[in-house]
Design a protein around this motif. Structure first.
Motif, mmCIF file in Angstrom:
data_model
loop_
_atom_site.group_PDB
_atom_site.id
_atom_site.type_symbol
_atom_site.label_atom_id
_atom_site.label_comp_id
_atom_site.label_asym_id
_atom_site.label_seq_id
_atom_site.Cartn_x
_atom_site.Cartn_y
_atom_site.Cartn_z
ATOM 1 N N SER A 125 44.400 24.896 37.361
ATOM 2 C CA SER A 125 44.225 24.252 38.665
ATOM 3 C C SER A 125 44.587 25.208 39.793
ATOM 4 O O SER A 125 44.311 24.927 40.952
ATOM 5 N N GLY A 126 45.251 26.309 39.463
ATOM 6 C CA GLY A 126 45.688 27.270 40.482
ATOM 7 C C GLY A 126 46.949 26.846 41.213
ATOM 8 O O GLY A 126 47.436 27.572 42.083
ATOM 9 N N PHE A 127 47.510 25.693 40.838
ATOM 10 C CA PHE A 127 48.728 25.237 41.527
ATOM 11 C C PHE A 127 49.946 25.784 40.787
ATOM 12 O O PHE A 127 50.589 25.097 39.979
ATOM 13 N N VAL A 128 50.259 27.027 41.050
ATOM 14 C CA VAL A 128 51.369 27.694 40.377
ATOM 15 C C VAL A 128 51.812 28.858 41.263
ATOM 16 O O VAL A 128 51.012 29.394 42.045
ATOM 17 N N HIS A 129 53.071 29.229 41.134
ATOM 18 C CA HIS A 129 53.600 30.307 41.969
ATOM 19 C C HIS A 129 52.723 31.565 41.860
ATOM 20 O O HIS A 129 52.245 31.900 40.774
ATOM 21 N N ILE A 166 46.814 26.806 45.977
ATOM 22 C CA ILE A 166 45.578 26.917 45.180
ATOM 23 C C ILE A 166 44.596 27.869 45.870
ATOM 24 O O ILE A 166 44.040 28.780 45.244
ATOM 25 N N LEU A 167 44.421 27.670 47.173
ATOM 26 C CA LEU A 167 43.461 28.515 47.904
ATOM 27 C C LEU A 167 43.968 29.955 48.013
ATOM 28 O O LEU A 167 43.178 30.904 47.905
ATOM 29 N N ASP A 168 45.274 30.121 48.182
ATOM 30 C CA ASP A 168 45.835 31.486 48.219
ATOM 31 C C ASP A 168 45.591 32.187 46.883
ATOM 32 O O ASP A 168 45.184 33.351 46.846
ATOM 33 N N ASN A 169 45.845 31.483 45.790
ATOM 34 C CA ASN A 169 45.624 32.078 44.469
ATOM 35 C C ASN A 169 44.146 32.366 44.235
ATOM 36 O O ASN A 169 43.795 33.404 43.658
ATOM 37 N N PHE A 170 43.288 31.464 44.692
ATOM 38 C CA PHE A 170 41.858 31.696 44.507
ATOM 39 C C PHE A 170 41.398 32.928 45.303
ATOM 40 O O PHE A 170 40.639 33.765 44.793
ATOM 41 N N LYS A 171 41.887 33.043 46.530
ATOM 42 C CA LYS A 171 41.476 34.195 47.361
ATOM 43 C C LYS A 171 41.971 35.502 46.751
ATOM 44 O O LYS A 171 41.305 36.527 46.862
ATOM 45 N N TRP A 172 43.130 35.456 46.107
ATOM 46 C CA TRP A 172 43.604 36.656 45.401
ATOM 47 C C TRP A 172 42.690 36.937 44.204
ATOM 48 O O TRP A 172 42.271 38.078 43.994
ATOM 49 N N LEU A 173 42.366 35.892 43.447
ATOM 50 C CA LEU A 173 41.553 36.066 42.231
ATOM 51 C C LEU A 173 40.205 36.722 42.546
ATOM 52 O O LEU A 173 39.755 37.613 41.829
ATOM 53 N N ILE A 174 39.568 36.289 43.623
ATOM 54 C CA ILE A 174 38.225 36.823 43.882
ATOM 55 C C ILE A 174 38.262 38.267 44.390
ATOM 56 O O ILE A 174 37.217 38.909 44.478
ATOM 57 N N ARG A 175 39.444 38.769 44.691
ATOM 58 C CA ARG A 175 39.540 40.192 45.058
ATOM 59 C C ARG A 175 39.725 41.081 43.824
ATOM 60 O O ARG A 175 39.678 42.301 43.921
ATOM 61 N N LEU A 203 33.170 29.205 50.702
ATOM 62 C CA LEU A 203 34.229 30.010 50.084
ATOM 63 C C LEU A 203 33.654 30.898 48.963
ATOM 64 O O LEU A 203 34.055 32.055 48.798
ATOM 65 N N LEU A 204 32.691 30.366 48.232
ATOM 66 C CA LEU A 204 32.125 31.107 47.089
ATOM 67 C C LEU A 204 31.260 32.291 47.522
ATOM 68 O O LEU A 204 30.952 33.161 46.706
ATOM 69 N N LYS A 205 30.894 32.346 48.809
ATOM 70 C CA LYS A 205 30.090 33.490 49.290
ATOM 71 C C LYS A 205 30.848 34.806 49.099
ATOM 72 O O LYS A 205 30.246 35.857 48.995
ATOM 73 N N GLN A 206 32.183 34.723 49.079
ATOM 74 C CA GLN A 206 32.985 35.952 48.929
ATOM 75 C C GLN A 206 33.255 36.281 47.457
ATOM 76 O O GLN A 206 33.931 37.254 47.153
ATOM 77 N N ALA A 207 32.766 35.468 46.535
ATOM 78 C CA ALA A 207 33.174 35.595 45.123
ATOM 79 C C ALA A 207 32.186 36.444 44.330
ATOM 80 O O ALA A 207 31.163 35.964 43.852
ATOM 81 N N LYS A 208 32.536 37.726 44.152
ATOM 82 C CA LYS A 208 31.612 38.684 43.541
ATOM 83 C C LYS A 208 31.507 38.533 42.015
ATOM 84 O O LYS A 208 30.450 38.733 41.434
ATOM 85 N N TYR A 209 32.610 38.198 41.371
ATOM 86 C CA TYR A 209 32.623 38.189 39.902
ATOM 87 C C TYR A 209 32.448 36.786 39.316
ATOM 88 O O TYR A 209 32.774 36.556 38.163
ATOM 89 N N ILE A 210 31.910 35.890 40.109
ATOM 90 C CA ILE A 210 31.688 34.530 39.596
ATOM 91 C C ILE A 210 30.588 34.553 38.526
ATOM 92 O O ILE A 210 29.544 35.180 38.698
ATOM 93 N N GLN A 211 30.860 33.929 37.395
ATOM 94 C CA GLN A 211 29.903 33.904 36.289
ATOM 95 C C GLN A 211 29.069 32.629 36.291
ATOM 96 O O GLN A 211 27.930 32.621 35.876
#
Ligand code: SF4
Length: 264
Positions: A125-129, A166-175, A203-211
């Motif tokens: 869920s991305g809800f984690v430290h 969640i959004l902070d973790n997601f933004k990190w993940l897509i980098r 938000l997904l426009k920035q996601a390069k490695y999305i499968q």
């Protein structure tokens, strides 16, 4: 090293690519109004007792939810289905609940499976430290990340928590250069509003490695689970998500990922 899980499912085809063995970890910090796995919520072992009607008889029952599993047992269980992974390009998926509530075990399991040449996916869920998220996702070959509600107030209303982490973790993940799949639950008038779908698409426009994007339409199968657990279910009168709307949302996300699927 040990963890508490509530299920292991072989031959899963909805939790990542190919045929997979999915391990469901107990414990979740969120309380999504539509959750299909309420038995995952509490982190510890649970004992249920009650009675069931069978014809004219009332039969008492006790039931245990969750079991303790060792790391070696988990690795052996993953290994037992290896033949199916190899033929289908599958592997194991660690899901929940929120598997990152048992982060130490999950990281060791991912590392051990990877060392054995088994493809690994982490469903979160991305809800984690942030530090836990960053450390453990680096051990997975693929991350399955849930995007539910983009508006902060509505997210809090329908899941019980803020979406900032969640959004902070997601933004990190897509980098990172990590492959990931986005999972979006389709819940009428909650997650499927025009504003919410558009915010996710932006938000997904920035996601390069999305499968892939997996759309998960609401269905009513969880109602019985809530009854069994003695929990109230605020969406128990909501009908299953209509097929025509499923297709509409699928087309809406067509340009956002190489593949968009409709889940079971
Ligand atoms: S994050 Fe998943 S397991 Fe946790 S409450 Fe939401 S739907 Fe259920």
């Amino acid at each position: 090293m040990k963890a508490i899980i509530f299920d292991i499912r072989s031959f899963s085809v909805h939790d990542g690519p190919g045929i997979r063995t999915t391990f469901f970890f107990k414990g979740c910090p969120l309380r999504c109004a539509w959750c299909h796995n309420p038995e995952s919520h509490q982190p510890g072992l649970q004992k249920l007792s009650g009675s069931r009607r069978l014809g004219k008889q009332t039969i008492p029952f006790t039931e245990e939810i969750g079991k303790i599993i060792s790391l070696q047992h988990a690795l052996n269980r993953a290994e037992a289905d290896r033949l199916f992974y190899e033929d289908s390009k599958g592997g194991i998926t660690l899901s929940g609940g929120e598997p990152l509530m048992q982060a130490g075990f999950v990281k060791a399991f991912l590392d051990g499976a990877r060392l054995a040449g088994i493809h690994t996916a982490l469903d979160t869920s991305g809800f984690v430290h942030k530090s836990v998220f960053q450390e453990v996702t680096m051990s997975a070959d693929l991350v399955l990340f849930d995007l539910k509600i983009m508006d902060a107030d509505l997210h809090r209303k329908f899941t019980g928590k803020s979406n900032q982490l969640i959004l902070d973790n997601f933004k990190w993940l897509i980098r990172q250069k990590t492959d990931f799949i986005i999972r979006i639950p389709l819940i009428k008038d909650i997650t499927d509003t025009t504003e919410n779908l558009q915010a996710i698409r932006d938000l997904l426009k920035q996601a390069k490695y999305i499968q892939r994007i997996d759309l998960l339409p609401y269905h009513q199968t969880a109602c019985n689970k809530y009854d069994r657990l003695g929990l109230s279910y605020s969406l128990n009168h909501l009908p299953s998500y209509p097929i025509d709307k499923q297709q509409y949302v699928k087309e809406y996300f067509n340009d956002s990922a190489p593949l968009v699927t409709l889940g079971a």
